[in-house]
Design an enzyme around this catalytic site. Structure first.
Site, PDB file in Angstrom:
ATOM      1  N   THR A 130     -26.616  -6.772  22.575  1.00 29.33           N
ATOM      2  CA  THR A 130     -27.467  -6.570  23.743  1.00 29.33           C
ATOM      3  C   THR A 130     -28.193  -5.230  23.677  1.00 29.33           C
ATOM      4  O   THR A 130     -27.716  -4.286  23.029  1.00 29.33           O
ATOM      5  CB  THR A 130     -26.585  -6.610  25.012  1.00 29.33           C
ATOM      6  OG1 THR A 130     -27.325  -6.117  26.112  1.00 29.33           O
ATOM      7  CG2 THR A 130     -25.353  -5.738  24.867  1.00 29.33           C
ATOM      8  N   ASP A 131     -29.310  -5.123  24.405  1.00 30.89           N
ATOM      9  CA  ASP A 131     -30.015  -3.835  24.491  1.00 30.89           C
ATOM     10  C   ASP A 131     -29.239  -2.836  25.356  1.00 30.89           C
ATOM     11  O   ASP A 131     -29.548  -1.637  25.341  1.00 30.89           O
ATOM     12  CB  ASP A 131     -31.441  -4.018  25.044  1.00 30.89           C
ATOM     13  CG  ASP A 131     -31.494  -4.611  26.446  1.00 30.89           C
ATOM     14  OD1 ASP A 131     -30.425  -4.984  26.987  1.00 30.89           O
ATOM     15  OD2 ASP A 131     -32.602  -4.693  27.009  1.00 30.89           O
ATOM     16  N   GLU A 132     -28.226  -3.327  26.086  1.00 33.77           N
ATOM     17  CA  GLU A 132     -27.513  -2.433  27.013  1.00 33.77           C
ATOM     18  C   GLU A 132     -26.713  -1.358  26.276  1.00 33.77           C
ATOM     19  O   GLU A 132     -26.334  -0.353  26.864  1.00 33.77           O
ATOM     20  CB  GLU A 132     -26.620  -3.245  27.960  1.00 33.77           C
ATOM     21  CG  GLU A 132     -27.456  -4.245  28.748  1.00 33.77           C
ATOM     22  CD  GLU A 132     -26.742  -4.931  29.899  1.00 33.77           C
ATOM     23  OE1 GLU A 132     -25.799  -4.340  30.458  1.00 33.77           O
ATOM     24  OE2 GLU A 132     -27.143  -6.046  30.242  1.00 33.77           O
ATOM     25  N   TYR A 156     -18.906  -3.174  30.026  1.00 32.82           N
ATOM     26  CA  TYR A 156     -19.502  -4.247  29.204  1.00 32.82           C
ATOM     27  C   TYR A 156     -20.277  -3.656  28.038  1.00 32.82           C
ATOM     28  O   TYR A 156     -20.039  -4.009  26.880  1.00 32.82           O
ATOM     29  CB  TYR A 156     -20.427  -5.124  30.067  1.00 32.82           C
ATOM     30  CG  TYR A 156     -21.364  -6.001  29.255  1.00 32.82           C
ATOM     31  CD1 TYR A 156     -20.871  -7.018  28.430  1.00 32.82           C
ATOM     32  CD2 TYR A 156     -22.755  -5.811  29.295  1.00 32.82           C
ATOM     33  CE1 TYR A 156     -21.725  -7.813  27.665  1.00 32.82           C
ATOM     34  CE2 TYR A 156     -23.613  -6.605  28.534  1.00 32.82           C
ATOM     35  CZ  TYR A 156     -23.098  -7.601  27.721  1.00 32.82           C
ATOM     36  OH  TYR A 156     -23.952  -8.382  26.963  1.00 32.82           O
ATOM     37  N   LYS A 160     -19.618  -3.836  23.928  1.00 32.45           N
ATOM     38  CA  LYS A 160     -20.582  -4.403  22.977  1.00 32.45           C
ATOM     39  C   LYS A 160     -20.973  -3.347  21.930  1.00 32.45           C
ATOM     40  O   LYS A 160     -21.106  -3.644  20.749  1.00 32.45           O
ATOM     41  CB  LYS A 160     -21.830  -4.919  23.697  1.00 32.45           C
ATOM     42  CG  LYS A 160     -21.621  -6.160  24.544  1.00 32.45           C
ATOM     43  CD  LYS A 160     -21.212  -7.406  23.782  1.00 32.45           C
ATOM     44  CE  LYS A 160     -22.297  -7.955  22.898  1.00 32.45           C
ATOM     45  NZ  LYS A 160     -21.878  -9.277  22.295  1.00 32.45           N
TER      46      LYS A 160
HETATM   47  P1  NAD Z   1     -21.920 -16.316  28.559  1.00 32.91           P
HETATM   48  O1  NAD Z   1     -20.964 -15.527  29.377  1.00 32.91           O
HETATM   49  O2  NAD Z   1     -22.807 -17.319  29.226  1.00 32.91           O
HETATM   50  O3  NAD Z   1     -21.122 -17.116  27.418  1.00 32.91           O
HETATM   51  C1  NAD Z   1     -20.073 -16.550  26.694  1.00 32.91           C
HETATM   52  C2  NAD Z   1     -19.295 -17.675  26.010  1.00 32.91           C
HETATM   53  O4  NAD Z   1     -18.229 -17.085  25.265  1.00 32.91           O
HETATM   54  C3  NAD Z   1     -18.655 -18.658  27.007  1.00 32.91           C
HETATM   55  O5  NAD Z   1     -18.887 -19.977  26.585  1.00 32.91           O
HETATM   56  C4  NAD Z   1     -17.184 -18.306  26.947  1.00 32.91           C
HETATM   57  O6  NAD Z   1     -16.314 -19.431  27.196  1.00 32.91           O
HETATM   58  C5  NAD Z   1     -17.028 -17.801  25.510  1.00 32.91           C
HETATM   59  N1  NAD Z   1     -15.888 -16.889  25.361  1.00 32.91           N
HETATM   60  C6  NAD Z   1     -15.581 -15.823  26.161  1.00 32.91           C
HETATM   61  N2  NAD Z   1     -14.439 -15.248  25.734  1.00 32.91           N
HETATM   62  C7  NAD Z   1     -14.048 -15.941  24.631  1.00 32.91           C
HETATM   63  C8  NAD Z   1     -12.952 -15.801  23.740  1.00 32.91           C
HETATM   64  N3  NAD Z   1     -12.020 -14.844  23.914  1.00 32.91           N
HETATM   65  N4  NAD Z   1     -12.848 -16.662  22.707  1.00 32.91           N
HETATM   66  C9  NAD Z   1     -13.780 -17.649  22.515  1.00 32.91           C
HETATM   67  N5  NAD Z   1     -14.827 -17.826  23.357  1.00 32.91           N
HETATM   68  C10 NAD Z   1     -14.958 -16.991  24.391  1.00 32.91           C
HETATM   69  O7  NAD Z   1     -22.763 -15.246  27.756  1.00 32.91           O
HETATM   70  P2  NAD Z   1     -24.286 -15.293  27.271  1.00 32.91           P
HETATM   71  O8  NAD Z   1     -25.133 -14.736  28.342  1.00 32.91           O
HETATM   72  O9  NAD Z   1     -24.585 -16.622  26.709  1.00 32.91           O
HETATM   73  O10 NAD Z   1     -24.238 -14.208  26.097  1.00 32.91           O
HETATM   74  C11 NAD Z   1     -23.923 -14.597  24.761  1.00 32.91           C
HETATM   75  C12 NAD Z   1     -23.959 -13.382  23.873  1.00 32.91           C
HETATM   76  O11 NAD Z   1     -25.267 -12.803  23.915  1.00 32.91           O
HETATM   77  C13 NAD Z   1     -22.995 -12.282  24.291  1.00 32.91           C
HETATM   78  O12 NAD Z   1     -22.446 -11.717  23.133  1.00 32.91           O
HETATM   79  C14 NAD Z   1     -23.857 -11.279  25.041  1.00 32.91           C
HETATM   80  O13 NAD Z   1     -23.336  -9.989  24.937  1.00 32.91           O
HETATM   81  C15 NAD Z   1     -25.164 -11.430  24.295  1.00 32.91           C
HETATM   82  N6  NAD Z   1     -26.385 -11.115  25.082  1.00 32.91           N
HETATM   83  C16 NAD Z   1     -26.591 -11.680  26.309  1.00 32.91           C
HETATM   84  C17 NAD Z   1     -27.779 -11.395  27.010  1.00 32.91           C
HETATM   85  C18 NAD Z   1     -28.060 -12.052  28.344  1.00 32.91           C
HETATM   86  O14 NAD Z   1     -29.091 -11.752  28.956  1.00 32.91           O
HETATM   87  N7  NAD Z   1     -27.252 -12.963  28.843  1.00 32.91           N
HETATM   88  C19 NAD Z   1     -28.725 -10.556  26.447  1.00 32.91           C
HETATM   89  C20 NAD Z   1     -28.479  -9.993  25.195  1.00 32.91           C
HETATM   90  C21 NAD Z   1     -27.310 -10.303  24.512  1.00 32.91           C
HETATM   91  P1  TYD Z   2     -27.654  -9.183  35.724  1.00 32.82           P
HETATM   92  O1  TYD Z   2     -28.293 -10.547  35.809  1.00 32.82           O
HETATM   93  O2  TYD Z   2     -26.226  -9.057  36.134  1.00 32.82           O
HETATM   94  O3  TYD Z   2     -27.886  -8.647  34.244  1.00 32.82           O
HETATM   95  P2  TYD Z   2     -27.606  -7.147  33.630  1.00 32.82           P
HETATM   96  O4  TYD Z   2     -26.760  -6.378  34.562  1.00 32.82           O
HETATM   97  O5  TYD Z   2     -26.892  -7.481  32.370  1.00 32.82           O
HETATM   98  O6  TYD Z   2     -28.962  -6.544  33.420  1.00 32.82           O
HETATM   99  O7  TYD Z   2     -28.508  -8.185  36.619  1.00 32.82           O
HETATM  100  C1  TYD Z   2     -29.895  -8.001  36.399  1.00 32.82           C
HETATM  101  C2  TYD Z   2     -30.360  -6.928  37.366  1.00 32.82           C
HETATM  102  O8  TYD Z   2     -30.258  -7.443  38.701  1.00 32.82           O
HETATM  103  C3  TYD Z   2     -29.501  -5.674  37.345  1.00 32.82           C
HETATM  104  O9  TYD Z   2     -30.350  -4.541  37.565  1.00 32.82           O
HETATM  105  C4  TYD Z   2     -28.555  -5.846  38.517  1.00 32.82           C
HETATM  106  C5  TYD Z   2     -29.383  -6.639  39.501  1.00 32.82           C
HETATM  107  N1  TYD Z   2     -28.645  -7.587  40.382  1.00 32.82           N
HETATM  108  C6  TYD Z   2     -28.880  -7.577  41.756  1.00 32.82           C
HETATM  109  O10 TYD Z   2     -29.679  -6.782  42.274  1.00 32.82           O
HETATM  110  N2  TYD Z   2     -28.201  -8.483  42.522  1.00 32.82           N
HETATM  111  C7  TYD Z   2     -27.313  -9.372  42.000  1.00 32.82           C
HETATM  112  O11 TYD Z   2     -26.702 -10.161  42.761  1.00 32.82           O
HETATM  113  C8  TYD Z   2     -27.090  -9.374  40.576  1.00 32.82           C
HETATM  114  C9  TYD Z   2     -26.122 -10.311  39.967  1.00 32.82           C
HETATM  115  C10 TYD Z   2     -27.790  -8.450  39.813  1.00 32.82           C
END
Ligand code: NAD
Ligand code: TYD
Length: 350
Positions: A130-132, A156, A160
């Site tokens: 992630t970019d975080e 988190y 990562k």
């Molecule tokens: P998500 O929470 O929707 O999915 C995570 C999946 O991992 C789930 O299916 C969960 O059951 C599985 N999981 C969790 N713990 C586990 C374990 N111990 N063993 C096996 N499986 C397990 O997450 P997402 O949003 O799809 O993110 C996927 C990846 O992409 C992550 O690594 C996250 O850090 C990265 N990412 C997410 C975003 C975003 O905007 N959501 C952006 C950049 C990177």
């Molecule tokens: P989120 O979807 O949790 O992603 P991330 O924290 O990984 O960026 O949140 C996106 C942005 O929205 C973040 O600045 C937090 C804000 N946010 C709210 O204002 N209200 C909410 O209920 C949630 C879940 C997030």
């Protein structure tokens, strides 16, 4: 080629699994997922019976289980997405994030190292991050590049960042073929409704308050999840070993502007009077350690590998709203927890 995709039942993972299973029928795809609250096999109903797809329920924190899986399946590559992914949950339960995101990643690296025995020809470990990890930007125009120093703030992003360091360590120390990508915030179908966009769609539909943290001035850079899966495909196939790519949409929004735009779309789609959904906006206590701004410079990915986002945000948001309104059953099952009862019974003995 046999590829292990971890976390394939989650939001982004399900899009990656779908892309690889349908685009590459000659690849064998094994989806390993623990099915936590975020894992939902209903995300994959359209491809679950494909001949080149298999689901395995399991926990990446269980090192013996992971080694056994590698011993039996002889994977050529890993695309690792399994993670605990929600910042708010990491604030209340950081240990779970250390276990899955750090220990789980090292278990996978170790199993790959043991199995591949130092021969990384036609082998690859792709870590999705992630970019975080880069921390926060100010309000200006600066963006995260691949050279930006890591400076995570939430449990988190710290977990990562730590997993990214371990992946680089396995490349630098053991010569493992590793690549990493760091992507901005994703949106789209199958997104669990605890994250900002799907939560807001759900609440607007139900006429419930839309919680906005602080003043809503935090900025995120949003990318359509299908474009992220496309980027992962390109990087997986074309990136040089040891390389890192940032992935982003050049699409920055303050949370409040984003939610106001979403409210307008929802009013139109639900046939509500203009301005109706905006009344649901409710400012709540800010998230602890809330990063102000994320913005990705994805120039390297464009110049090296030719990837660009395919969709403008307004179009992507319309598509996403349409998907949630059409897939009421998915949303109801997720919000009621029904999807978990069904799959827990089905897989409880595995
Ligand atoms: P998500 O929470 O929707 O999915 C995570 C999946 O991992 C789930 O299916 C969960 O059951 C599985 N999981 C969790 N713990 C586990 C374990 N111990 N063993 C096996 N499986 C397990 O997450 P997402 O949003 O799809 O993110 C996927 C990846 O992409 C992550 O690594 C996250 O850090 C990265 N990412 C997410 C975003 C975003 O905007 N959501 C952006 C950049 C990177
Ligand atoms: P989120 O979807 O949790 O992603 P991330 O924290 O990984 O960026 O949140 C996106 C942005 O929205 C973040 O600045 C937090 C804000 N946010 C709210 O204002 N209200 C909410 O209920 C949630 C879940 C997030």
């Amino acid at each position: 080629m046999k590829i292990l995709i971890t976390g394939g039942a989650g939001f982004i993972g399900s899009h990656v699994v779908r892309r690889f299973v349908t685009t590459y029928p000659n690849y064998q795809i094994v989806n390993l997922d623990k099915l936590t609250y975020a894992g939902n096999l209903e995300n994959l109903l359209d491809i679950e019976n494909k001949a080149n797809y298999k689901f395995v329920k399991g926990d990446i924190v269980d090192a013996d289980f992971i080694q056994n899986l590698f011993d039996t399946e002889h994977f050529d590559a890993v695309i690792h997405l399994a993670a605990e992914s929600h910042v708010d949950r990491s604030i209340s339960n950081p240990i779970e994030f250390v276990m899955t995101n750090v220990v789980g990643t090292v278990n996978l690296l170790n199993a790959a190292k043991t199995t591949w025995k130092g021969d990384y020809d036609n082998k690859r470990f792709y870590h999705v991050s992630t970019d975080e990890v880069y921390g926060t930007l100010g309000e200006g125009t600066e963006m995260f590049t691949e050279e930006t120093s890591y400076d995570p703030h939430s449990p988190y992003s710290a977990s990562k960042a730590s997993s990214d360091h371990f992946v680089r360590a396995y490349h630098d120390t053991y010569g493992m073929d590793c690549v990493i990508s760091n992507c901005s915030n994703n949106y789209g179908s199958f997104h669990f409704p605890e994250k900002l966009i799907p939560l807001s769609i759900h609440n607007i539909k139900q006429n419930k308050a839309i919680p906005i943290y602080g003043k809503g001035e935090n900025i995120r850079d949003w990318l359509w999840v299908v474009d992220h899966a496309r980027a992962i495909d390109v990087i997986f196939h074309k990136a040089k070993t040891g390389s890192t790519y940032n992935i982003g949409g050049h699409n920055e929004w303050t949370n409040i502007d984003l939610i106001r735009t979403l409210c307008k779309v929802m009013d139109r789609k639900l046939g509500r009077p203009k301005g109706e959904s905006e009344k649901l906006i409710t400012y709540v206590t800010d998230r602890a350690g809330h990063d102000l701004r994320y913005a990705i410079d994805a120039t390297k990915l464009k110049e090296d590998l030719g990837w660009e986002p395919s969709l403008q945000f307004e179009e992507g948001l319309e598509k996403t709203v349409d998907w949630y309104l059409k897939n009421e059953e998915w949303l109801n099952n997720v919000t009621s927890g029904n999807y978990q009862h069904y799959y827990k019974e089905q897989y409880q003995n595995r």
